[in-house]
Design an enzyme around this catalytic site. Structure first.
Site, PDB file in Angstrom:
ATOM      1  N   VAL A  11       0.852  -1.185   0.000  1.00 40.89           N
ATOM      2  CA  VAL A  11       0.000   0.000   0.000  1.00 40.89           C
ATOM      3  C   VAL A  11       0.884   1.229   0.000  1.00 40.89           C
ATOM      4  O   VAL A  11       2.013   1.204   0.502  1.00 40.89           O
ATOM      5  CB  VAL A  11      -0.945   0.044   1.221  1.00 40.89           C
ATOM      6  CG1 VAL A  11      -1.961  -1.078   1.168  1.00 40.89           C
ATOM      7  CG2 VAL A  11      -0.160  -0.019   2.519  1.00 40.89           C
ATOM      8  N   SER A  12       0.385   2.307  -0.581  1.00 37.95           N
ATOM      9  CA  SER A  12       1.111   3.567  -0.489  1.00 37.95           C
ATOM     10  C   SER A  12       0.809   4.191   0.854  1.00 37.95           C
ATOM     11  O   SER A  12      -0.073   3.744   1.588  1.00 37.95           O
ATOM     12  CB  SER A  12       0.699   4.513  -1.628  1.00 37.95           C
ATOM     13  OG  SER A  12      -0.559   5.084  -1.355  1.00 37.95           O
ATOM     14  N   THR A  13       1.517   5.267   1.185  1.00 32.85           N
ATOM     15  CA  THR A  13       1.316   5.924   2.479  1.00 32.85           C
ATOM     16  C   THR A  13      -0.038   6.594   2.559  1.00 32.85           C
ATOM     17  O   THR A  13      -0.476   6.980   3.630  1.00 32.85           O
ATOM     18  CB  THR A  13       2.419   6.970   2.724  1.00 32.85           C
ATOM     19  OG1 THR A  13       2.476   7.847   1.596  1.00 32.85           O
ATOM     20  CG2 THR A  13       3.763   6.292   2.893  1.00 32.85           C
ATOM     21  N   GLN A  40       4.779   2.049   1.117  1.00 33.88           N
ATOM     22  CA  GLN A  40       5.704   2.965   0.460  1.00 33.88           C
ATOM     23  C   GLN A  40       4.921   3.955  -0.379  1.00 33.88           C
ATOM     24  O   GLN A  40       3.858   3.637  -0.894  1.00 33.88           O
ATOM     25  CB  GLN A  40       6.676   2.204  -0.449  1.00 33.88           C
ATOM     26  CG  GLN A  40       7.466   1.110   0.249  1.00 33.88           C
ATOM     27  CD  GLN A  40       8.563   1.651   1.133  1.00 33.88           C
ATOM     28  OE1 GLN A  40       8.970   2.799   1.002  1.00 33.88           O
ATOM     29  NE2 GLN A  40       9.049   0.847   2.054  1.00 33.88           N
TER      30      GLN A  40
END
Length: 203
Positions: A11-13, A40
């Protein structure tokens, strides 16, 4: 040694779908200890947990991912990771939201051909969609700026004596450095805020 089932989450932030991916993996019987997750941003694709997972994988193991774009951020990277996992490491790979991408099915030549063809199409679509999203975001930001919308943190409040120091500086009775010092500001900040005053009437 018995074959092991793993799961990978990325997952992205800013994404909030970590729980959705984890629930889907646990629903397939993946033990919590065998689920690896990287969080990230889109710009930083260094994935330490993914690298740890790849080091643990052995031929015959099974890896679940929610969607094909969990493997990479572009067409080439997805293709590369698929090849490493399935061809070099001998791991079975199952993409949950695309049942056709399950290497346990169709081990014959036709099944492999269909899976590879679907992979190429989906990885291309994933990259194309990300590029479209970036273009829409850039267009939206440009349109907002044209309407006068400002991005970033709001400027700090100016010192109470800024206006009088600015007037002296403009009249030439006070140097820029002296005016900035009088306001307790760096010279660059003083001049930057002065430009805003001259353009918009307010510093």
């Amino acid at each position: 040694m018995a074959e092991t089932t793993y799961g990978y989450i990325r997952v992205s932030t800013t994404e909030q779908n970590e729980d959705r991916q984890r629930i889907a993996l646990e629903g397939k019987g993946v033990a919590a200890a065998h689920i690896y997750m990287d969080k990230q941003s889109g710009k930083d694709f260094d994935r330490p947990q993914y690298k740890r997972l790849v080091r643990r994988l052995r031929p015959g193991d099974l890896l679940y991912v929610q969607s094909i774009d969990r493997l990479g951020r572009n067409y080439q990277e997805i293709q590369t990771q698929w090849r490493i996992l399935t061809k070099e490491l001998g791991v079975d790979l199952c993409v949950l939201d695309m049942p056709l991408l399950d290497t346990r099915n169709g081990k014959d030549l036709m099944g492999t051909f269909i899976a590879d063809l679907v992979l190429q199409i989906l990885s291309f679509v994933a990259q194309n969609e990300r590029e479209n999203i970036r273009q829409r975001q850039a267009a939206g930001i440009a349109a907002a700026k044209a309407r006068g919308v400002r991005f970033g943190r709001p400027p700090r409040p100016l010192p109470e004596n800024y206006h009088s120091a600015y007037q002296k500086w403009k009249a030439g009775t006070l140097s820029g450095a002296a005016a900035a010092k009088e306001c307790g500001m760096p010279l660059a900040s003083f001049r930057y805020r002065a430009e805003g005053y001259e353009k918009e009437g307010t510093p």
